[in-house]
Enzyme design. Structure first.
Site, PDB file in Angstrom:
ATOM      1  N   CYS A 117       0.799  -1.231   0.000  1.00 18.57           N
ATOM      2  CA  CYS A 117       0.000   0.000   0.000  1.00 18.57           C
ATOM      3  C   CYS A 117       0.832   1.283   0.000  1.00 18.57           C
ATOM      4  O   CYS A 117       0.412   2.291  -0.543  1.00 18.57           O
ATOM      5  CB  CYS A 117      -0.988  -0.007   1.160  1.00 18.57           C
ATOM      6  N   CYS A 125      -3.402  -2.698  -0.705  1.00 18.35           N
ATOM      7  CA  CYS A 125      -2.396  -3.693  -0.301  1.00 18.35           C
ATOM      8  C   CYS A 125      -2.279  -4.821  -1.316  1.00 18.35           C
ATOM      9  O   CYS A 125      -1.492  -5.743  -1.130  1.00 18.35           O
ATOM     10  CB  CYS A 125      -2.756  -4.276   1.067  1.00 18.35           C
ATOM     11  N   LYS A 191      -5.757  -8.989  11.563  1.00 19.35           N
ATOM     12  CA  LYS A 191      -5.676  -7.554  11.334  1.00 19.35           C
ATOM     13  C   LYS A 191      -7.065  -7.036  11.032  1.00 19.35           C
ATOM     14  O   LYS A 191      -7.672  -7.387  10.022  1.00 19.35           O
ATOM     15  CB  LYS A 191      -4.742  -7.289  10.164  1.00 19.35           C
ATOM     16  N   ARG A 201      -2.289   6.353   8.418  1.00 19.93           N
ATOM     17  CA  ARG A 201      -2.518   6.640   6.989  1.00 19.93           C
ATOM     18  C   ARG A 201      -1.845   7.948   6.616  1.00 19.93           C
ATOM     19  O   ARG A 201      -1.343   8.128   5.523  1.00 19.93           O
ATOM     20  CB  ARG A 201      -4.023   6.723   6.701  1.00 19.93           C
ATOM     21  N   ARG A 213     -10.414  -0.954   3.029  1.00 20.49           N
ATOM     22  CA  ARG A 213      -9.715  -2.237   3.141  1.00 20.49           C
ATOM     23  C   ARG A 213     -10.609  -3.315   3.751  1.00 20.49           C
ATOM     24  O   ARG A 213     -10.133  -4.359   4.148  1.00 20.49           O
ATOM     25  CB  ARG A 213      -8.447  -2.068   3.978  1.00 20.49           C
ATOM     26  N   LYS A 244      -3.776  -7.103  15.706  1.00 22.19           N
ATOM     27  CA  LYS A 244      -3.642  -5.661  15.467  1.00 22.19           C
ATOM     28  C   LYS A 244      -5.001  -5.062  15.196  1.00 22.19           C
ATOM     29  O   LYS A 244      -5.720  -5.622  14.363  1.00 22.19           O
ATOM     30  CB  LYS A 244      -2.721  -5.473  14.273  1.00 22.19           C
ATOM     31  N   SER A 270      -1.286   3.292  15.661  1.00 25.78           N
ATOM     32  CA  SER A 270      -1.196   4.750  15.686  1.00 25.78           C
ATOM     33  C   SER A 270      -2.329   5.429  16.451  1.00 25.78           C
ATOM     34  O   SER A 270      -2.098   6.384  17.185  1.00 25.78           O
ATOM     35  CB  SER A 270      -1.146   5.264  14.249  1.00 25.78           C
ATOM     36  N   TYR A 308       4.736   2.718  19.537  1.00 23.03           N
ATOM     37  CA  TYR A 308       5.368   4.026  19.363  1.00 23.03           C
ATOM     38  C   TYR A 308       5.859   4.580  20.697  1.00 23.03           C
ATOM     39  O   TYR A 308       6.510   5.622  20.729  1.00 23.03           O
ATOM     40  CB  TYR A 308       4.369   4.996  18.699  1.00 23.03           C
TER      41      TYR A 308
HETATM   42  C1  PBG Z   1       0.028  -1.428   6.052  1.00 20.09           C
HETATM   43  C2  PBG Z   1      -0.018  -1.199   7.525  1.00 20.09           C
HETATM   44  C3  PBG Z   1      -0.926  -0.396   8.258  1.00 20.09           C
HETATM   45  C4  PBG Z   1      -0.489  -0.420   9.592  1.00 20.09           C
HETATM   46  C5  PBG Z   1       0.641  -1.223   9.649  1.00 20.09           C
HETATM   47  N1  PBG Z   1       0.896  -1.704   8.371  1.00 20.09           N
HETATM   48  C6  PBG Z   1      -2.071   0.399   7.789  1.00 20.09           C
HETATM   49  C7  PBG Z   1      -3.302  -0.258   7.329  1.00 20.09           C
HETATM   50  O1  PBG Z   1      -3.433  -1.480   7.267  1.00 20.09           O
HETATM   51  O2  PBG Z   1      -4.198   0.478   6.970  1.00 20.09           O
HETATM   52  C8  PBG Z   1      -1.114   0.338  10.739  1.00 20.09           C
HETATM   53  C9  PBG Z   1      -0.176   0.722  11.816  1.00 20.09           C
HETATM   54  C10 PBG Z   1      -0.659   1.807  12.711  1.00 20.09           C
HETATM   55  O3  PBG Z   1      -1.796   2.297  12.619  1.00 20.09           O
HETATM   56  O4  PBG Z   1       0.126   2.214  13.580  1.00 20.09           O
HETATM   57  N2  PBG Z   1      -0.640  -2.525   5.602  1.00 20.09           N
HETATM   58 ZN    ZN Z   2      -1.032  -2.534   3.203  1.00 16.34          ZN
END
Ligand code: PBG
Ligand code: ZN
Length: 321
Positions: A117, A125, A191, A201, A213, A244, A270, A308
Site C-alpha cells: 500500500c 495492499c 488484522k 494513513r 480495506r 492488530k 497509531s 510508538y
Molecule cells: C500497512 C499497515 C498499516 C499499519 C501497519 N501496516 C495500515 C493499514 O493497514 O491500513 C497500521 C499501523 C498503525 O496504525 O500504527 N498494511
Molecule cells: Zn497494506
C-alpha cells in the site's frame, strides 16, 4: 486481592508481580522517507518522525541509547507506481534503510513491514482484477519478492501486513528457495479493519484512493474469524502471529496465545498511541497510563509489542517497575 503481607513494600510487590516488561518486549516503528536532512514530526503523531536515510545513522544511535533493540521499518517513498515497484527494488527506501541501520549498529534487530500500500499508486495492499476481485497470483508474487529483497538487504525478520490468503506459505517458499530459511516470518494474522489506523494513513501516506480495506481486513465484531486467520497462518508456516490493533482486541491476544505454542505479537497502533499521547499531554491522564497500556497487552499474552511508546519505556521501567 493479595494478602496485605504480600503488598506491604516494593520488594515483596516486585517478587510476586505476575507480569514484567522489559526492553526485550518492544519493537519501535520507523518511517523512512525520500529526501535529505529530514526529521519531520508526523502531523498526526506527536513525537514520531519521518526520517530521510541520511538522518538514520544518528537516529539508530539515539535508539540504542534509549535501550531499543528492535525496530520495524516502513517505507514512505515520493514515487509510487501501479506495479508497486518501489517496494521490491534493490535500492528501494526500505532496502537502503536496512543497510544503514545494520552498518551503524549490527546488533539492532531489523524487522520490515511487507505490504504494497505504501508503494502502489492506488494505496491498496493488493492488485485487483478488472471486475474488482483480488488478483491473487500477482499480489502474492509481488509480496514475496518484496520480502526477499528485504532479506537480501540484511533484514532479520519480515512481517507481512497485507492479509492476503496464502501469502505466508508463498513467502516461506520464496525465502527458502533463495536460501533464507533462517529468516522468521511474523504474520499480521488478525488484522482488523480498524479506525485506529487513522493517524498511520497520514504517517505512511497510504490512504486507499478508492474503496476501503474492508474486503481484506477483518470485521471488528468477529473474534472466531480472527482465530481462524491465525490457524491458517500457523499452518502455512508463520513463526509468530500478530493481533492488530492491541488494546481493543486483548481477548484475541489471549485466545490466540492458547491456539498454538508460537510467540504472540500485538501492534499498539497509531490511533491507540495518539489517544493516549494526546490525553497525557493534555493532563487528562497521568503518564503512567502508557505503562499500564503496555503491561495490559503483555498480561493478555503478547510476547512482542510493536509500540510508538518504545522510546519512553526504559525510563518508565525505572520509575514504575
Ligand atoms: C500497512 C499497515 C498499516 C499499519 C501497519 N501496516 C495500515 C493499514 O493497514 O491500513 C497500521 C499501523 C498503525 O496504525 O500504527 N498494511
Ligand atoms: Zn497494506
Amino acid at each position: 486481592m493479595l494478602p496485605t503481607r504480600l503488598r506491604k513494600n516494593a520488594a515483596i510487590r516486585n517478587l510476586v508481580r505476575e507480569t514484567q516488561l522489559s526492553m526485550n518486549d518492544v519493537v519501535y516503528p520507523l518511517f523512512i522517507v525520500d529526501g535529505q536532512n529530514i526529521r519531520r514530526e508526523i502531523s498526526s503523531m506527536k513525537d514520531q518522525y519521518h526520517l530521510s536515510l541520511d538522518r538514520l545513522e544518528a537516529e539508530t544511535l539515539a535508539l540504542k541509547e534509549l535501550g531499543i533493540r528492535y525496530v520495524i521499518l516502513f517505507g514512505v517513498p515520493d514515487e509510487k507506481d501501479s506495479d508497486a515497484t518501489p517496494a521490491f527494488v534493490e535500492n528501494g527506501l526500505v532496502q537502503k534503510a536496512i543497510r544503514v541501520i545494520k552498518k551503524t549498529d549490527p546488533d539492532m534487530y531489523v524487522i520490515t513491514d511487507v505490504c504494497l500500500c505504501e508503494f502502489k499508486s492506488d494505496g491498496h495492499c493488493c492488485f485487483f482484477e478488472e471486475n474488482g476481485d483480488i488478483q491473487r497470483e500477482k499480489t502474492l508474487k509481488t509480496l514475496s519478492r518484496t520480502a526477499l529483497s528485504h532479506a537480501q538487504a540484511g533484514a532479520d525478520m519480515v512481517a507481512p501486513s497485507d492479509m492476503m490468503d496464502g501469502r505466508i506459505g508463498h513467502m516461506r517458499d520464496t525465502l527458502n528457495q533463495a536460501g533464507y530459511e533462517s529468516i522468521p516470518i511474523m504474520a499480521y494474522s488478525a488484522k482488523f479493519a480498524s479506525s485506529f489506523y487513522g493517524p498511520f494513513r497520514d504517517a505512511a501516506n497510504s490512504a486507499p484512493a478508492f474503496g476501503d480495506r474492508r474486503s481484506y481486513q477483518m470485521d471488528p465484531a468477529n473474534g472466531r474469524e480472527a482465530l481462524k486467520e491465525m490457524v491458517l497462518d500457523i499452518d502455512e508456516g508463520a513463526d509468530i502471529v500478530m493481533v492488530k490493533p492491541a488494546m481493543p482486541y486483548l481477548d484475541l491476544i489471549a485466545q490466540g496465545k492458547d491456539l498454538s505454542y508460537l510467540p504472540m505479537a500485538a501492534y499498539q497502533v497509531s490511533g491507540e498511541y495518539a489517544m493516549i499521547k494526546n490525553a497525557v499531554d493534555a493532563n487528562l491522564m497521568d503518564q503512567r497510563v502508557i505503562f499500564e497500556s503496555l503491561i495490559s497487552i503483555k498480561r493478555a499474552g503478547a510476547d512482542i509489542i510493536i509500540t510508538y511508546f518504545a522510546k519512553e519505556l526504559q525510563a518508565m521501567l525505572k520509575d514504575y517497575q
